[in-house]
Design a protein around this motif. Structure first.
Motif, PDB file in Angstrom:
ATOM      1  N   PRO A  42      -0.604   1.102  -3.993  1.00 39.53           N
ATOM      2  CA  PRO A  42      -2.054   1.068  -3.878  1.00 39.53           C
ATOM      3  C   PRO A  42      -2.604   2.313  -3.184  1.00 39.53           C
ATOM      4  CG  PRO A  42      -1.081  -0.315  -2.183  1.00 39.53           C
ATOM      5  CD  PRO A  42       0.048   0.135  -3.068  1.00 39.53           C
ATOM      6  N   ASP A  43      -3.795   2.717  -3.596  1.00 37.91           N
ATOM      7  CA  ASP A  43      -4.498   3.806  -2.929  1.00 37.91           C
ATOM      8  C   ASP A  43      -5.200   3.187  -1.731  1.00 37.91           C
ATOM      9  OD1 ASP A  43      -6.244   5.720  -1.980  1.00 37.91           O
ATOM     10  OD2 ASP A  43      -6.816   6.428  -3.971  1.00 37.91           O
ATOM     11  N   ARG A  44      -4.658   3.400  -0.556  1.00 42.34           N
ATOM     12  CA  ARG A  44      -5.145   2.722   0.644  1.00 42.34           C
ATOM     13  C   ARG A  44      -6.369   3.392   1.258  1.00 42.34           C
ATOM     14  NH1 ARG A  44       0.212  -0.062   3.285  1.00 42.34           N
ATOM     15  NH2 ARG A  44       1.586   0.189   1.492  1.00 42.34           N
ATOM     16  N   LYS A  50      -8.135  -0.413   1.590  1.00 39.80           N
ATOM     17  CA  LYS A  50      -8.026  -0.725   3.022  1.00 39.80           C
ATOM     18  C   LYS A  50      -7.781  -2.219   3.244  1.00 39.80           C
ATOM     19  CE  LYS A  50     -10.808   3.236   4.452  1.00 39.80           C
ATOM     20  NZ  LYS A  50     -12.110   3.717   4.959  1.00 39.80           N
ATOM     21  N   MET A  51      -8.358  -3.049   2.384  1.00 39.99           N
ATOM     22  CA  MET A  51      -8.106  -4.488   2.467  1.00 39.99           C
ATOM     23  C   MET A  51      -6.652  -4.785   2.118  1.00 39.99           C
ATOM     24  SD  MET A  51     -11.574  -5.926   0.635  1.00 39.99           S
ATOM     25  CE  MET A  51     -11.099  -7.649   0.816  1.00 39.99           C
ATOM     26  N   ILE A  52      -6.149  -4.107   1.098  1.00 39.36           N
ATOM     27  CA  ILE A  52      -4.749  -4.283   0.700  1.00 39.36           C
ATOM     28  C   ILE A  52      -3.818  -3.820   1.810  1.00 39.36           C
ATOM     29  CG2 ILE A  52      -2.976  -3.477  -0.898  1.00 39.36           C
ATOM     30  CD1 ILE A  52      -5.185  -3.257  -3.037  1.00 39.36           C
ATOM     31  N   ASP A  53      -4.139  -2.681   2.420  1.00 40.95           N
ATOM     32  CA  ASP A  53      -3.313  -2.146   3.498  1.00 40.95           C
ATOM     33  C   ASP A  53      -3.214  -3.135   4.653  1.00 40.95           C
ATOM     34  OD1 ASP A  53      -1.903   0.193   4.808  1.00 40.95           O
ATOM     35  OD2 ASP A  53      -3.549  -0.088   6.227  1.00 40.95           O
ATOM     36  N   SER A  60      -3.827  -9.284   8.110  1.00 48.71           N
ATOM     37  CA  SER A  60      -4.798 -10.237   7.589  1.00 48.71           C
ATOM     38  C   SER A  60      -4.111 -11.108   6.553  1.00 48.71           C
ATOM     39  CB  SER A  60      -6.000  -9.517   6.953  1.00 48.71           C
ATOM     40  OG  SER A  60      -5.589  -8.764   5.836  1.00 48.71           O
ATOM     41  N   ASN A  61      -4.700 -12.257   6.279  1.00 43.15           N
ATOM     42  CA  ASN A  61      -4.158 -13.172   5.283  1.00 43.15           C
ATOM     43  C   ASN A  61      -5.186 -13.383   4.180  1.00 43.15           C
ATOM     44  OD1 ASN A  61      -1.538 -13.878   6.408  1.00 43.15           O
ATOM     45  ND2 ASN A  61      -2.709 -14.861   8.054  1.00 43.15           N
ATOM     46  N   HIS A  68      -3.731 -10.366  -5.764  1.00 38.31           N
ATOM     47  CA  HIS A  68      -3.383  -9.797  -7.073  1.00 38.31           C
ATOM     48  C   HIS A  68      -4.588  -9.099  -7.704  1.00 38.31           C
ATOM     49  CE1 HIS A  68      -1.076  -9.362 -10.765  1.00 38.31           C
ATOM     50  NE2 HIS A  68      -2.183  -9.693 -11.418  1.00 38.31           N
ATOM     51  N   LEU A  69      -5.737  -9.732  -7.632  1.00 34.02           N
ATOM     52  CA  LEU A  69      -6.945  -9.146  -8.219  1.00 34.02           C
ATOM     53  C   LEU A  69      -7.371  -7.878  -7.478  1.00 34.02           C
ATOM     54  CD1 LEU A  69      -8.925 -12.426  -8.943  1.00 34.02           C
ATOM     55  CD2 LEU A  69      -7.710 -10.978 -10.590  1.00 34.02           C
ATOM     56  N   LEU A  70      -7.125  -7.835  -6.174  1.00 35.95           N
ATOM     57  CA  LEU A  70      -7.441  -6.627  -5.403  1.00 35.95           C
ATOM     58  C   LEU A  70      -6.562  -5.459  -5.840  1.00 35.95           C
ATOM     59  CD1 LEU A  70      -7.933  -8.000  -1.767  1.00 35.95           C
ATOM     60  CD2 LEU A  70      -9.689  -7.020  -3.255  1.00 35.95           C
TER      61      LEU A  70
END
Length: 212
Positions: A42-44, A50-53, A60-61, A68-70
């Motif tokens: 992912p491009d963080r 940033k949410m994925i990171d 975070s949960n 997956h959609l993110l």
């Protein structure tokens, strides 16, 4: 159809050497006198990234379907950029793409995250001309530095992902090559280069689309 650059993806499990090989191949392409753009998923750096990171670092949960959609949305954020670079005749070299995202989600074994559901959000993304899958056993990956620092870097998850990753391959007209990444790094690079070099002069075919 105007001449365009090649879209090349380097896939593999965590600690398979993807990032190191991507950097090495980037230098090789530049030394060959070709323009190359590297993208890592992912491009963080983006808002979604940033949410994925935060999720990957276990800070975070999020619901697994949302995650997956993110990941898919993160790829869509850069889809037009990839196409623009290809149109300009540049080689686009990607460290991971949709195939990893599908494999990790399906490997969670959480209904209704099956292959069809996982593939759907990435339908019509630009399809790579070449995907090099760096294959390494979870045991060998564990011996490499940094293993286990992120959420998905667990042996069971990696093993299930290894079994699933080929389920998500293809979908376009590109080539899928499995490379034994458990060997000396230079040997891996040389095998990858054999498949990459013929694409550096560009292509006259349209960019494919995933799952079309």
């Amino acid at each position: 159809m105007s001449h365009r650059g090649a879209f090349i993806v380097i896939e593999g499990l965590d600690r398979s050497g993807k990032t190191t090989q991507t950097e090495t191949i980037q230098k090789r392409i530049q030394e060959a006198g070709k323009e190359v753009v590297c993208i890592k998923f992912p491009d963080r750096s983006t808002s979604i990234g940033k949410m994925i990171d935060s999720y990957l670092r276990s800070q975070s949960n999020l619901d697994d379907h949302v995650v997956h959609l993110l990941f898919s949305a993160n790829r869509w954020e850069l889809a037009s950029t990839i196409l623009a670079h290809l149109k300009q005749g540049k080689v686009v070299l990607c460290d991971r793409y949709a195939f990893s995202g599908i494999a990790f989600s399906v490997a969670k074994n959480l209904p209704p995250i099956n292959l069809a559901w996982a593939r759907a959000p990435d339908a019509s993304l630009p399809s790579p001309d070449l995907t090099l899958f760096l294959d390494i056993s979870p045991e060998a990956a564990q011996s490499r530095g940094g293993y286990g620092e992120e959420r998905y870097e667990k042996e069971g998850m990696q093993r299930r992902s290894q079994e699933r990753i080929s389920d998500g391959k293809g979908g376009g007209k590109g080539t899928w090559i499995i490379v034994d990444a458990g060997r000396d790094m230079s040997a891996v690079t040389e095998e990858m280069w054999v498949h990459i070099r013929p694409l550096l002069d560009g292509l006259d075919t349209p960019v494919g689309r995933l799952w079309d």
